[in-house]
Write an enzyme that holds these catalytic residues in place. Structure first.
Site, mmCIF file in Angstrom:
data_model
loop_
_atom_site.group_PDB
_atom_site.id
_atom_site.type_symbol
_atom_site.label_atom_id
_atom_site.label_comp_id
_atom_site.label_asym_id
_atom_site.label_seq_id
_atom_site.Cartn_x
_atom_site.Cartn_y
_atom_site.Cartn_z
ATOM 1 N N TYR A 52 0.834 -1.198 0.000
ATOM 2 C CA TYR A 52 0.000 0.000 0.000
ATOM 3 C C TYR A 52 0.872 1.252 0.000
ATOM 4 C CZ TYR A 52 -4.102 -2.887 1.104
ATOM 5 O OH TYR A 52 -5.108 -3.824 1.073
ATOM 6 N N SER A 213 -13.129 -3.790 -0.367
ATOM 7 C CA SER A 213 -13.848 -2.972 -1.359
ATOM 8 C C SER A 213 -15.356 -3.155 -1.269
ATOM 9 C CB SER A 213 -13.346 -3.300 -2.771
ATOM 10 O OG SER A 213 -12.039 -2.826 -2.966
ATOM 11 N N PRO A 214 -15.944 -2.927 -0.098
ATOM 12 C CA PRO A 214 -17.383 -3.167 0.058
ATOM 13 C C PRO A 214 -18.287 -2.164 -0.643
ATOM 14 C CG PRO A 214 -16.471 -2.210 2.051
ATOM 15 C CD PRO A 214 -15.310 -2.515 1.165
ATOM 16 N N GLY A 218 -17.511 -4.294 -9.967
ATOM 17 C CA GLY A 218 -16.402 -4.875 -10.693
ATOM 18 C C GLY A 218 -15.299 -5.218 -9.707
ATOM 19 N N PHE A 224 -20.241 2.107 -6.368
ATOM 20 C CA PHE A 224 -21.614 2.068 -6.889
ATOM 21 C C PHE A 224 -22.533 2.976 -6.092
ATOM 22 C CE2 PHE A 224 -21.388 -1.438 -3.820
ATOM 23 C CZ PHE A 224 -22.511 -1.225 -3.045
#
Length: 303
Positions: A52, A213-214, A218, A224
Protein backbone atom coordinates in the site's frame (compact mmCIF):
# COMPACT_ATOMS: atom_id res chain seq x y z
CA UNK A 1 -19.19 -0.34 17.91
CA UNK A 2 -20.11 -4.01 18.31
CA UNK A 3 -17.30 -6.52 18.32
CA UNK A 4 -16.70 -10.00 16.92
CA UNK A 5 -14.17 -12.79 17.38
CA UNK A 6 -11.85 -13.65 14.50
CA UNK A 7 -12.09 -17.40 14.04
CA UNK A 8 -11.62 -19.12 17.38
CA UNK A 9 -8.54 -17.08 18.16
CA UNK A 10 -9.86 -15.25 21.20
CA UNK A 11 -9.01 -12.04 19.35
CA UNK A 12 -12.01 -9.71 19.54
CA UNK A 13 -12.20 -6.88 17.03
CA UNK A 14 -14.75 -4.28 15.91
CA UNK A 15 -17.32 -5.38 13.35
CA UNK A 16 -15.83 -2.84 10.93
CA UNK A 17 -12.14 -2.36 10.19
CA UNK A 18 -10.35 0.60 8.65
CA UNK A 19 -8.36 -0.16 5.51
CA UNK A 20 -5.24 2.01 5.28
CA UNK A 21 -4.41 1.67 1.57
CA UNK A 22 -5.13 5.38 0.92
CA UNK A 23 -3.31 6.68 3.99
CA UNK A 24 -0.17 7.32 1.94
CA UNK A 25 -1.95 10.37 0.52
CA UNK A 26 -2.35 12.01 3.94
CA UNK A 27 -0.05 14.23 5.95
CA UNK A 28 0.93 13.05 9.43
CA UNK A 29 -1.56 15.53 10.92
CA UNK A 30 -4.37 14.34 8.65
CA UNK A 31 -3.53 10.71 9.36
CA UNK A 32 -3.54 11.30 13.11
CA UNK A 33 -6.89 13.02 12.89
CA UNK A 34 -8.29 10.06 10.93
CA UNK A 35 -6.85 7.51 13.36
CA UNK A 36 -8.19 9.42 16.36
CA UNK A 37 -11.64 9.55 14.77
CA UNK A 38 -11.54 5.84 14.06
CA UNK A 39 -10.56 5.05 17.65
CA UNK A 40 -13.28 7.36 18.99
CA UNK A 41 -15.80 5.35 16.96
CA UNK A 42 -14.53 2.08 18.42
CA UNK A 43 -12.81 1.08 15.18
CA UNK A 44 -9.41 0.06 16.53
CA UNK A 45 -8.67 -2.47 13.77
CA UNK A 46 -6.33 -1.21 11.05
CA UNK A 47 -5.68 -3.18 7.87
CA UNK A 48 -2.38 -2.65 6.04
CA UNK A 49 -0.31 -4.32 3.32
CA UNK A 50 3.34 -4.01 2.43
CA UNK A 51 2.42 -2.75 -1.06
CA UNK A 52 0.00 0.00 0.00
CA UNK A 53 1.56 3.22 -1.20
CA UNK A 54 4.71 1.14 -1.83
CA UNK A 55 5.09 0.95 1.93
CA UNK A 56 4.34 4.61 2.56
CA UNK A 57 0.89 3.93 4.03
CA UNK A 58 2.46 2.00 6.91
CA UNK A 59 5.06 4.74 7.43
CA UNK A 60 2.47 7.53 7.49
CA UNK A 61 0.37 5.54 9.95
CA UNK A 62 3.31 5.01 12.32
CA UNK A 63 4.49 8.62 12.10
CA UNK A 64 1.00 9.80 13.03
CA UNK A 65 0.79 8.05 16.40
CA UNK A 66 2.71 7.71 19.65
CA UNK A 67 4.03 4.24 20.52
CA UNK A 68 1.71 4.19 23.54
CA UNK A 69 -1.28 3.87 21.21
CA UNK A 70 -0.02 0.58 19.77
CA UNK A 71 -1.50 -1.60 22.51
CA UNK A 72 -4.91 -0.05 21.93
CA UNK A 73 -4.95 -1.26 18.31
CA UNK A 74 -5.16 -4.42 16.28
CA UNK A 75 -2.75 -4.19 13.35
CA UNK A 76 -3.08 -6.48 10.37
CA UNK A 77 -0.80 -6.47 7.35
CA UNK A 78 -0.45 -8.53 4.18
CA UNK A 79 2.40 -9.75 2.02
CA UNK A 80 3.04 -11.77 -1.12
CA UNK A 81 2.41 -9.34 -4.00
CA UNK A 82 5.54 -8.26 -5.83
CA UNK A 83 6.15 -6.32 -9.05
CA UNK A 84 4.56 -8.58 -11.66
CA UNK A 85 4.41 -11.77 -9.62
CA UNK A 86 3.36 -13.33 -6.32
CA UNK A 87 5.81 -14.70 -3.76
CA UNK A 88 5.07 -16.96 -0.80
CA UNK A 89 8.69 -18.04 -0.35
CA UNK A 90 9.95 -18.23 3.21
CA UNK A 91 12.55 -15.53 2.62
CA UNK A 92 10.04 -13.11 1.14
CA UNK A 93 7.42 -13.62 3.84
CA UNK A 94 9.96 -13.02 6.60
CA UNK A 95 11.57 -10.03 4.90
CA UNK A 96 8.14 -8.52 4.18
CA UNK A 97 7.14 -8.81 7.82
CA UNK A 98 10.45 -7.28 8.91
CA UNK A 99 9.78 -4.38 6.55
CA UNK A 100 6.23 -3.85 7.81
CA UNK A 101 7.36 -3.95 11.44
CA UNK A 102 9.99 -1.32 10.73
CA UNK A 103 7.60 0.93 8.82
CA UNK A 104 4.86 0.53 11.43
CA UNK A 105 7.36 1.08 14.26
CA UNK A 106 6.10 -1.93 16.17
CA UNK A 107 7.54 -5.19 17.48
CA UNK A 108 4.69 -7.38 16.26
CA UNK A 109 1.73 -7.73 13.95
CA UNK A 110 -1.50 -9.00 15.44
CA UNK A 111 -2.36 -10.69 12.12
CA UNK A 112 -0.44 -11.47 8.93
CA UNK A 113 -2.32 -12.39 5.75
CA UNK A 114 -0.97 -13.89 2.53
CA UNK A 115 -2.26 -11.38 0.02
CA UNK A 116 -2.88 -13.21 -3.29
CA UNK A 117 -2.47 -16.94 -4.07
CA UNK A 118 0.98 -17.88 -5.35
CA UNK A 119 0.81 -20.76 -7.86
CA UNK A 120 4.43 -21.60 -7.01
CA UNK A 121 3.77 -21.80 -3.29
CA UNK A 122 5.60 -24.48 -1.33
CA UNK A 123 3.40 -24.90 1.76
CA UNK A 124 6.32 -26.26 3.75
CA UNK A 125 8.13 -22.94 3.24
CA UNK A 126 5.11 -20.98 4.36
CA UNK A 127 4.87 -23.19 7.45
CA UNK A 128 8.52 -22.55 8.29
CA UNK A 129 8.07 -18.81 7.86
CA UNK A 130 4.96 -18.72 10.04
CA UNK A 131 6.60 -20.78 12.79
CA UNK A 132 9.71 -18.58 12.85
CA UNK A 133 7.64 -15.40 12.96
CA UNK A 134 5.40 -16.76 15.71
CA UNK A 135 8.31 -18.07 17.80
CA UNK A 136 10.06 -14.72 17.53
CA UNK A 137 6.90 -12.94 18.70
CA UNK A 138 6.68 -10.97 15.46
CA UNK A 139 3.27 -12.26 14.34
CA UNK A 140 0.52 -13.48 16.67
CA UNK A 141 -2.10 -14.76 14.22
CA UNK A 142 -2.20 -15.77 10.57
CA UNK A 143 -4.64 -15.82 7.68
CA UNK A 144 -4.99 -15.50 3.94
CA UNK A 145 -6.65 -13.29 1.37
CA UNK A 146 -8.48 -14.20 -1.84
CA UNK A 147 -8.00 -17.96 -1.36
CA UNK A 148 -10.35 -20.79 -2.21
CA UNK A 149 -11.03 -23.79 0.07
CA UNK A 150 -8.49 -26.17 -1.46
CA UNK A 151 -5.74 -23.56 -1.33
CA UNK A 152 -6.50 -23.14 2.37
CA UNK A 153 -6.61 -26.91 2.86
CA UNK A 154 -3.17 -27.28 1.30
CA UNK A 155 -1.78 -24.69 3.68
CA UNK A 156 -3.53 -26.15 6.72
CA UNK A 157 -1.97 -29.56 6.02
CA UNK A 158 1.43 -28.11 6.88
CA UNK A 159 0.72 -25.29 9.33
CA UNK A 160 0.89 -25.52 13.10
CA UNK A 161 -1.16 -22.33 13.34
CA UNK A 162 -4.85 -21.81 12.63
CA UNK A 163 -5.89 -19.65 9.72
CA UNK A 164 -8.26 -17.17 11.35
CA UNK A 165 -9.08 -14.87 8.41
CA UNK A 166 -9.75 -14.98 4.68
CA UNK A 167 -10.09 -11.49 3.20
CA UNK A 168 -12.15 -11.54 0.00
CA UNK A 169 -14.00 -9.12 -2.24
CA UNK A 170 -17.66 -8.76 -1.37
CA UNK A 171 -20.18 -5.99 -1.89
CA UNK A 172 -23.78 -5.62 -2.97
CA UNK A 173 -22.51 -5.33 -6.53
CA UNK A 174 -19.97 -8.16 -6.24
CA UNK A 175 -21.84 -11.21 -4.97
CA UNK A 176 -20.16 -14.09 -6.81
CA UNK A 177 -19.64 -15.95 -3.52
CA UNK A 178 -23.39 -15.95 -2.94
CA UNK A 179 -24.90 -16.30 -6.39
CA UNK A 180 -24.23 -19.96 -7.12
CA UNK A 181 -25.71 -20.92 -3.75
CA UNK A 182 -29.11 -19.74 -5.00
CA UNK A 183 -28.80 -21.52 -8.33
CA UNK A 184 -27.84 -25.07 -7.45
CA UNK A 185 -28.32 -27.60 -10.28
CA UNK A 186 -29.26 -24.92 -12.79
CA UNK A 187 -27.77 -24.06 -16.19
CA UNK A 188 -27.77 -20.27 -15.92
CA UNK A 189 -24.61 -18.20 -15.52
CA UNK A 190 -25.01 -17.49 -11.77
CA UNK A 191 -24.99 -21.26 -11.14
CA UNK A 192 -21.28 -21.42 -11.98
CA UNK A 193 -19.33 -22.16 -8.83
CA UNK A 194 -16.33 -19.89 -9.14
CA UNK A 195 -14.78 -20.23 -5.69
CA UNK A 196 -15.51 -23.65 -4.21
CA UNK A 197 -17.97 -22.40 -1.58
CA UNK A 198 -15.65 -20.03 0.25
CA UNK A 199 -18.38 -18.84 2.61
CA UNK A 200 -19.52 -22.30 3.64
CA UNK A 201 -15.96 -23.59 3.97
CA UNK A 202 -14.94 -20.71 6.20
CA UNK A 203 -18.00 -21.14 8.38
CA UNK A 204 -17.34 -24.85 8.81
CA UNK A 205 -13.67 -24.25 9.63
CA UNK A 206 -14.07 -21.20 11.89
CA UNK A 207 -12.25 -18.85 9.52
CA UNK A 208 -13.60 -15.32 9.64
CA UNK A 209 -14.27 -13.54 6.37
CA UNK A 210 -13.27 -9.94 5.79
CA UNK A 211 -14.85 -8.02 2.90
CA UNK A 212 -12.53 -5.73 0.93
CA UNK A 213 -13.85 -2.97 -1.36
CA UNK A 214 -17.38 -3.17 0.06
CA UNK A 215 -18.50 -0.17 -2.03
CA UNK A 216 -16.95 -1.20 -5.34
CA UNK A 217 -18.49 -2.66 -8.47
CA UNK A 218 -16.40 -4.87 -10.69
CA UNK A 219 -12.95 -5.44 -9.26
CA UNK A 220 -11.79 -1.87 -8.64
CA UNK A 221 -13.87 -0.04 -11.22
CA UNK A 222 -15.35 2.50 -8.86
CA UNK A 223 -18.00 2.98 -6.20
CA UNK A 224 -21.61 2.07 -6.89
CA UNK A 225 -22.93 4.25 -4.06
CA UNK A 226 -24.44 7.37 -5.65
CA UNK A 227 -23.42 6.17 -9.10
CA UNK A 228 -26.02 7.08 -11.76
CA UNK A 229 -25.18 3.88 -13.64
CA UNK A 230 -26.81 1.87 -10.84
CA UNK A 231 -30.18 3.55 -10.20
CA UNK A 232 -32.05 0.52 -8.83
CA UNK A 233 -29.66 -0.35 -6.03
CA UNK A 234 -29.17 3.29 -5.06
CA UNK A 235 -32.91 3.89 -4.89
CA UNK A 236 -33.34 0.82 -2.67
CA UNK A 237 -30.40 1.80 -0.46
CA UNK A 238 -31.91 5.25 0.07
CA UNK A 239 -35.30 3.73 0.83
CA UNK A 240 -33.92 1.35 3.46
CA UNK A 241 -31.55 3.98 4.86
CA UNK A 242 -34.48 6.32 5.50
CA UNK A 243 -36.17 3.65 7.64
CA UNK A 244 -33.16 3.41 9.93
CA UNK A 245 -32.05 7.04 9.88
CA UNK A 246 -28.61 6.25 8.50
CA UNK A 247 -26.80 6.77 5.19
CA UNK A 248 -26.87 4.56 2.12
CA UNK A 249 -23.24 3.60 2.81
CA UNK A 250 -24.19 2.35 6.27
CA UNK A 251 -26.90 0.16 4.76
CA UNK A 252 -24.46 -1.28 2.21
CA UNK A 253 -22.22 -2.29 5.12
CA UNK A 254 -25.13 -3.52 7.25
CA UNK A 255 -26.10 -5.77 4.32
CA UNK A 256 -22.71 -7.48 4.47
CA UNK A 257 -22.80 -7.82 8.26
CA UNK A 258 -26.32 -9.27 8.20
CA UNK A 259 -24.95 -12.50 6.74
CA UNK A 260 -24.65 -15.14 9.49
CA UNK A 261 -21.03 -15.88 8.50
CA UNK A 262 -20.08 -12.87 10.64
CA UNK A 263 -18.23 -10.95 7.93
CA UNK A 264 -16.05 -7.98 8.90
CA UNK A 265 -16.12 -5.22 6.26
CA UNK A 266 -12.84 -3.38 5.71
CA UNK A 267 -13.66 0.17 4.65
CA UNK A 268 -11.01 2.33 3.02
CA UNK A 269 -12.38 5.83 3.44
CA UNK A 270 -10.06 8.59 4.65
CA UNK A 271 -13.01 10.92 5.28
CA UNK A 272 -13.87 11.25 8.97
CA UNK A 273 -17.55 12.09 8.49
CA UNK A 274 -18.00 9.24 6.05
CA UNK A 275 -16.40 6.84 8.51
CA UNK A 276 -18.72 8.04 11.25
CA UNK A 277 -21.71 7.53 8.95
CA UNK A 278 -20.52 4.04 8.02
CA UNK A 279 -19.90 3.09 11.66
CA UNK A 280 -23.63 3.37 12.36
CA UNK A 281 -24.11 0.15 10.39
CA UNK A 282 -23.07 -1.66 13.56
CA UNK A 283 -26.40 -0.70 15.10
CA UNK A 284 -28.51 -1.75 12.10
CA UNK A 285 -29.95 -5.25 11.85
CA UNK A 286 -31.65 -5.65 8.49
CA UNK A 287 -34.67 -7.90 8.22
CA UNK A 288 -34.51 -10.96 6.01
CA UNK A 289 -36.88 -9.23 3.58
CA UNK A 290 -34.71 -6.12 3.39
CA UNK A 291 -31.58 -8.18 2.80
CA UNK A 292 -33.20 -9.94 -0.16
CA UNK A 293 -34.71 -6.71 -1.48
CA UNK A 294 -31.24 -5.22 -1.67
CA UNK A 295 -29.79 -8.33 -3.28
CA UNK A 296 -32.44 -8.24 -6.01
CA UNK A 297 -32.10 -4.47 -6.49
CA UNK A 298 -28.40 -5.06 -7.20
CA UNK A 299 -29.49 -6.87 -10.37
CA UNK A 300 -29.69 -10.43 -9.09
CA UNK A 301 -32.55 -12.77 -9.90
CA UNK A 302 -33.70 -15.49 -7.55
CA UNK A 303 -34.65 -18.85 -9.12
Amino acid sequence: MNTMELGKSGLHVPQIGLGCMRMSGLSAKEARSMIDKSLDLGIDFFDHADIYGKGESEEVFANAIEPSLREKMTLQSKCGIRNGFFDFSKDHIISSVEGSLKRLNTDYLDILLLHRPDALMEPEEVAEAFSELESAGKVRHFGVSNQNPMQMELLKKHLDQDLIVNQVQLSLMQTVMLDHGFNVNMENAPAVNRDGEIIEYCRVNDISLQAWSPFQHGMIEGAFIGNKDFPAINEKLQEVASRYGVTDSAIAIAWIMRHPAGIQPIVGTMNKQRLEDISKASDVSLTREEWYELYRAAGNDLP
